[in-house]
Design a protein around this motif. Structure first.
Motif, short mmCIF file in Angstrom:
data_model
loop_
_atom_site.label_atom_id
_atom_site.label_comp_id
_atom_site.label_asym_id
_atom_site.label_seq_id
_atom_site.Cartn_x
_atom_site.Cartn_y
_atom_site.Cartn_z
N LYS A 27 4.39 -4.07 -8.99
CA LYS A 27 3.23 -3.19 -9.13
C LYS A 27 2.09 -3.66 -8.22
CE LYS A 27 -0.02 -1.39 -12.57
NZ LYS A 27 -1.01 -1.21 -11.54
N ASP A 31 0.40 -1.44 -5.31
CA ASP A 31 -1.04 -1.19 -5.31
C ASP A 31 -1.68 -1.64 -3.99
OD1 ASP A 31 -0.78 -0.17 -7.83
OD2 ASP A 31 -1.60 -1.93 -8.84
N LYS A 34 -0.81 0.84 -1.29
CA LYS A 34 -1.62 2.07 -1.40
C LYS A 34 -3.00 1.86 -0.80
CE LYS A 34 0.34 4.24 -5.50
NZ LYS A 34 0.09 4.57 -6.91
#
Length: 40
Positions: A27, A31, A34
């Motif tokens: 994750k 993140d 992104k």
């Protein structure tokens, strides 16, 4: 209490046998990816 993961430590934690640690690292990588994509 979680520490902030950078790419290097997240990649290292992906090799962990603990499933929660691997998911948390994945994750964090997503993140960060992104954020990089948005900033370009």
């Amino acid at each position: 209490m979680t520490e902030k993961l950078d790419i290097a430590s997240a990649a290292r934690k992906l090799k962990s046998p603990n499933i929660k640690t691997r998911k948390r690292a994945l994750k964090a990588i997503h993140d960060l990816a992104k954020q990089v994509k948005i900033s370009k």
